[in-house]
Each structure stands twice: as C-alpha cells, then as structure tokens.
Design a protein around this motif. Structure first.
Motif: not given
Ligand code: GUN
Ligand code: ZN
Length: 431
Positions: A383-384, A386-388, A390, A411, A413-414
């Motif tokens: 995941p990016p 700082g994302s939840t 992550d 999702s 995006a990850d």
C-alpha cells in the motif's frame, strides 16, 4: 534467472481440509523462464544462487495472482447500477450496454477497459463471460493476449427472452463458436468456454448446440448461471416443466469437471449432490449477490455436499474487480448466517481467491500458489506509505494477521506489481 525477495503467503494446502497458509516472512523465489525453480528463506536462496539479480518486493505481501472464475467482459462500464433485482438490472442496466458491443470499435475500447481492470486488481487468470457478438469476443482475446492475462472465454449465446440484437440461433451459435475456438482456443494463454447466458434465455435446441460445440472443441470449458434469484428460478422451472435449474444443463450433457456455474445461491440438495457427482465448480459471487439482493450463499451446504467452490467478481453486477473485496464480502455473508455460516479465516479467503480458482479452471498444476514447479503468477500488495492499510500491515502481529488486514482494507490502489509467468504486466492501458 531472478531471485524474488518478499513476504510470501499462499495456500497449497486447502484450508477447508485442515491446511494452513504457507508463510515465508523473508522469503525467496528463484524464477527461471517464468517458472519457480527454488524457494525458501531469502538468506538461504541467496547463498545457493548468489549471482542472480534480486527483485526486492520486501514490504507488504507477495501473493499468488488472483483467479476470478466469473466476470462479464461487456459490463465493465455499467458497474455500480445499484437498487435492482437481477431481471430488472439485466433489462435496464446490463443488456442495453451489451447491445453496444455490436460495434467492433466500441467493443475494442471495452476490452481495453476490462483487461486493464482485471490486471490493476491483481487478477492474472479469469473465466470470462464474453459478448453476444463474435468480433467483440475476438477483441477480448486479442487484448488479453496483448497484456498477457490467462483468459478462458467465449461467445455468449441465447435464443429467447432477451432484446432482439442479442439473440442467435443454435446453428449460428455453433458456427460462430467453432470459428472463435479455432482462432483462440489453446493459443497462448487463451482457452475457449462454451457460454449459454442462462437457461432462461436458451431453449433446448440452443443448449443442445452447446453440447455439440463442447464435443467439437476438445478441452473447452463450460460456464453459465444457476439458481441466482427467486424470480429467475421460478421462470426457469415454468419453462422446463419443473425440472431443477441444474438439470436444464445436465440433461444436455453440459455439467462435468470443466463446468463452472455462477451463483447457486438457492440450490436444492439434489442439485448439490449432482454438482459434486459431476465434479463441477460453483463460482461464488458475493458482492453481486449482495448488490442485487440475490441472497446469502449457503457455503456450508456446498462444503458438506463436497462441491468445489471458488470466487467470482461478477462484474458488472459485482461492485469491482478486486478479489480482496469479494473475499471480505464472502466473509461478511458467512458471519451474518450465524450457525448456518462457515467460520472463514484469511487463509480460507486467500485459498478461494487463488488456489481454489486455479483448481476450478484446471490450472492447478500451473498457477494458484507460489510453490516450486508453478509459473510465477504473482501480486505484490504494497500500500501507499501512510495509507490505513500501510499502518495496519506495519502493526500486524505476523503475516497471517497481515493477510486478514489485506482482505479488510486492500483495494486495486494497493497493488504495486503484477506478474504472469515471470513477466510484469502493465496494469494500466499503454503501460
Ligand atoms: N444471469 C444471466 N445473465 C446474467 C448477468 O449478466 N449477470 C448476473 N449476475 N446474472 C445473470
Ligand atoms: Zn454473471
């Protein structure tokens, strides 16, 4: 050769038979010519194969590529049509869009959107409901081959009760199917699937032509819908003199080891027994079942009867391509069923999204896990920062806990990387 480093999680031992996920926290995979030829702790592999280039996928999880056993190519642009039961949704949402694929240029655009949607979600293998139009099915196979996905698909056929543009005849369906299979079946990673839409839209002569096509294309697959929605089931029973929904296919010789039936939310015990006897697979499509209000999937009854089950996104009634989301929704449904539900762990969900799908499609010897001898079809979930997700992965108690967090929060995006047979596939058009 390449040495892949990362946290490896897969399910070579079926969790429904007591297996647990296989975890290699700092693992290594040696990949040669697209296949996995060695695996183990990274430090050991490094010692054994010191000179090889390292692809470092540390951070996040490296999982087998996802296998979607039921997804509709022509429906990518109508995802999200909420608020209708199946038959209304077909009439108002899905079928008008499917009619637009009569235009080959439009179909090529949809094929690009669809294949990139699968790839972005980490789906490397799929059994795809094609289009009613042969040139559109050509466009799908061509795009899948260009990107590199493993696709099994075919011409969708019907001869009643749909809008006129979508209807065919048994003879034409057979001819067009045979020609498509001649162009694509066994070519690269593509295979052909004989695909009557559902017995509601196919009279006996059409189902019989499907049987002929199956016989004429050795190794072809069979897919359709079954027992999805109460009104649909009642209409099928009325059209077929009250025989069971599954029998409408079985009496034409269409149910066997290479058959995948989508939904089966409302099966009879006799149908479950027949599915198990025939060694066929049910594609469980949980977000679609929830979105259309079709019902709560009786997984426990399927497992007790010994029926194979895998996961399908059922885009466009399903709400996206992510099999992480399908896994989570499958979990929710079993929780809501209380004592009738199955207690699913993250290991079960990964199995349903990977190895169960590979087995369903007869590809279990090639893909579905990250063991030695398998092709390197894989997803890097990272995941990016700082994302939840992550944050959740960093605070996970271990890789299995991380896997549960991936299903809860993950999702497209990850998905930071996707490989088929050792080759990175461009997840977005043009990449
Ligand atoms: N039954 C027949 N066609 C379809 C379809 O496109 N989607 C779903 N969910 N069920 C179907
Ligand atoms: Zn479907």
């Amino acid at each position: 050769m390449t040495l892949v480093r990362g946290t490896l999680v897969d399910t070579p031992d079926d969790p429904f038979s007591g297996g647990t996920p296989r975890v290699e926290a700092d693992g290594g995979l040696l990949v040669r010519a697209g296949g996995i030829v060695d695996r183990g702790p990274f430090a050991e592999l490094r010692r054994r194969h010191g000179g090889e280039a390292v692809v470092d996928l540390s951070g996040g999880l490296v999982l087998p590529g996802f296998v979607d056993t039921h997804v509709h190519f022509p429906q990518v642009r109508v995802i999200g049509g909420l608020g209708m039961p199946l038959l209304d949704w077909l009439e108002r949402c899905a079928l008008p869009e499917e009619a637009r694929l009569a235009d080959p240029g439009y179909a090529r655009g949809v094929a690009r959107d669809f294949v990139s949607g699968l790839a972005q979600a980490g789906t490397t293998t799929a059994l795809v409901f094609g289009s009613h139009f042969a040139p559109a099915v050509d466009a799908l196979f061509a795009e899948a081959a260009r990107v590199g996905l493993r696709v099994t698909s075919g011409l969708v056929v019907s001869d009643r009760l749909l809008r006129d543009e979508l209807l065919s005849t048994p003879q034409r369906a057979h001819e067009e199917g045979l020609a498509l299979a001649g162009r694509w079946h066994g070519v690269g990673r593509n295979r052909y699937a004989v695909t009557p839409r559902f017995s509601l839209s196919c009279a006996d002569a059409m189902l019989d032509s499907c049987r002929s096509l199956l016989a004429d294309v050795p190794g072809a697959w069979f897919t359709s819908h079954v027992n999805e929605n109460d009104a649909e089931i009642a209409a099928v029973a009325a059209l077929f003199d009250g025989c069971s929904y599954l029998e409408t296919y079985d009496r034409h010789g269409l149910i066997g080891r290479r058959s995948v039936l989508a939904h089966n939310v409302h099966p009879g015990d006799d149908e479950l027994k027949l599915l198990a006897d025939r060694d066929a697979t049910v594609a469980h499509c949980p977000t679609s079942n929830a979105a259309l209000g079709s019902g709560l999937f009786p997984l426990k009854r399927h497992l007790s009867a010994g029926v194979r089950v895998a996961l399908g996104s059922d885009v466009g009634a399903g709400t996206g391509f992510s099999l992480l989301k399908e896994g989570l929704q499958a979990y929710f449904v079993q929780q809501l069923l209380g004592v009738e539900g199955v207690h699913l762990t993250a290991g079960h969900l990964l199995h349903l999204a990977t190895s169960a799908g590979a087995e369903a499609l007869g590809l279990g010897d090639q893909v579905g896990d990250l063991g030695i001898g398998k092709r390197f079809d894989a997803v890097w979930l990272r995941p990016p920062p700082g994302s939840t997700l992550d944050v959740a992965l960093r605070s996970a108690a271990g890789p299995e806990d991380a896997l549960a967090k991936a299903f809860a929060l993950g999702s497209p995006a990850d998905i930071a990387g996707v490989w088929v047979e050792g080759q990175p596939i461009g997840a977005r058009p043009g990449e």
